[in-house]
Scaffold this motif. Sequence first.
Motif, PDB file in Angstrom:
ATOM      1  N   UNK A 198       0.822  -1.311  -0.110  1.00  0.00           N
ATOM      2  CA  UNK A 198       0.066   0.137   0.221  1.00  0.00           C
ATOM      3  C   UNK A 198       0.689   1.256   0.044  1.00  0.00           C
ATOM      4  N   UNK A 199       2.051   1.135   0.757  1.00  0.00           N
ATOM      5  CA  UNK A 199       2.928   2.209   0.845  1.00  0.00           C
ATOM      6  C   UNK A 199       3.625   2.648  -0.589  1.00  0.00           C
ATOM      7  N   UNK A 203       3.193   5.997  -2.959  1.00  0.00           N
ATOM      8  CA  UNK A 203       4.293   6.628  -2.796  1.00  0.00           C
ATOM      9  C   UNK A 203       4.898   7.187  -1.455  1.00  0.00           C
ATOM     10  N   UNK A 204       4.755   6.461  -0.471  1.00  0.00           N
ATOM     11  CA  UNK A 204       5.097   6.582   0.865  1.00  0.00           C
ATOM     12  C   UNK A 204       6.641   6.675   1.013  1.00  0.00           C
ATOM     13  N   UNK A 399      -0.686   3.874  10.512  1.00  0.00           N
ATOM     14  CA  UNK A 399      -1.470   2.513   9.919  1.00  0.00           C
ATOM     15  C   UNK A 399      -0.955   2.198   8.497  1.00  0.00           C
ATOM     16  N   UNK A 400      -1.439   1.189   8.012  1.00  0.00           N
ATOM     17  CA  UNK A 400      -1.171   0.492   6.805  1.00  0.00           C
ATOM     18  C   UNK A 400      -2.071   0.567   5.742  1.00  0.00           C
ATOM     19  N   UNK A 406      -3.058   1.545  -4.952  1.00  0.00           N
ATOM     20  CA  UNK A 406      -2.686   2.197  -5.961  1.00  0.00           C
ATOM     21  C   UNK A 406      -2.868   3.649  -5.994  1.00  0.00           C
ATOM     22  N   UNK A 407      -2.949   4.153  -4.458  1.00  0.00           N
ATOM     23  CA  UNK A 407      -2.918   5.649  -4.698  1.00  0.00           C
ATOM     24  C   UNK A 407      -3.555   6.236  -3.191  1.00  0.00           C
ATOM     25  N   UNK A 408      -4.273   5.296  -2.610  1.00  0.00           N
ATOM     26  CA  UNK A 408      -4.754   5.823  -1.422  1.00  0.00           C
ATOM     27  C   UNK A 408      -4.009   5.744  -0.209  1.00  0.00           C
ATOM     28  N   UNK A 409      -4.040   6.908   0.533  1.00  0.00           N
ATOM     29  CA  UNK A 409      -3.092   7.084   1.613  1.00  0.00           C
ATOM     30  C   UNK A 409      -3.688   6.619   3.027  1.00  0.00           C
TER      31      UNK A 409
END
Length: 433
Positions: A198-199, A203-204, A399-400, A406-409
């Motif tokens: 997810x990160x 783009x975390x 949180x994860x 594909x983009x949700x933070x």
Amino acid sequence: DFGERPTDYNFIGNGVVLADRGLTPKMQEVKYNYQDIFAKVTDTKAVVTNRAMFTNTSAYDCVVILARNGETVASAPLATDVPPMESREYDLPFAHQARGGEYAVTLSFRLKADTAWAPRGYEVAFAQGVYRVEEEAKFERYAPLRVVRGDYNTGVHGEHFSVLFSKTQGKMISYRAGGVEMLKAAPMPNFWRAPTENDYGNRMPQRYGQWKLASLYCLPMDKPQVQNEVDGGVSITYLYALPTTPAAQCAVRYTVHPCGRVDAELRYDPVKELGDMPEFGMLFTLDAQYDQVRYYGMGPGENYVDRCHGAKLGLWETTAQENVSRYVLPQECGNRTGVRWVEVTDFRGRGLRFLCAAENGMETSVLPYTPHELENARHPNELPPVYNTVVRVARQQMGVGGDDSWGARTHEEYLLNVEKPLVFRFSFEAVVR
């Protein structure tokens, strides 16, 4: 994506049946989200809500379990009769407890008979309430500490332990108990986690990359400050410069007590331009033989601040290797929230105990790899040979996320709040059996 190991579950029609090996971490949360029975549990009462459309709660056995500090002390059946889409209040079979400690009251709804998808006694829903009764303080006498101040190091010696603080390296470089060295490397502040899929999708790593540098390359500033405490303990404070832009710094304060316990405090004054961080805590490196994990916190599977509803407060046992989830892409895994204490020991039961007195505990991860090693591997076979046990204790990890990959933070309420100074206090001590 129901779990890390496909063999842990089988599909039957539109349902999911868990294999005997139990819930995978993801299934732990999924199962909770799909249960039909919920409850608000206090010390003596429970309000049970039945969200099923056709089934009465009387179709299940309800068992109330009372645990003190993680140890089950009593259990009793509770007859419930809540019609679909209604709520009712029930008196619990246990009175408010007077003995000091932390109590967890768990309502467990279980199948009354074998079915095609699960056996009798299988838990279909649960709810848990926690309350505390103040405990009397214990007073014990220990021999006074002996402090040895050298040109390069400061040593603190007690009855059965010794701690060594380096002036030149700016670190605590040794903690020995029973003649055995417990640390393989100096504990250091940690602000980073291995990115999840997810990160990568949001783009975390690009947004938070400076915090990885801060974890790997923080630099001690000035000489440590040493002072005596009223109980005969000794405190040493290190100040670290963080290689960020703009520059930041943090402080680590160790207080050694005559009993052998070391209190640690990590403090950071936020720099507005840097924003929040993936994690705020400390990283300890132990020898690989210390791979047995026993803890009092949320479990049994891994859980995060936004993935902890399916976990229960209790006493759990695992190992450093079992905490490595079998993702195709190695990534952050094995975290636990609400940890009051965790013991990391060898097979004889000797090692370190980490404790946190905060009301909601701390977050803990015990793995054979550092975040950097997990992040560097593209496949599990690329992970390095196991030489260490890496213990991360933290006030919080972000949180994860996962609304999509594909983009949700991560939702804002599950990020670290840096509007005020961050302080994380915990303790560690030897476990010698």
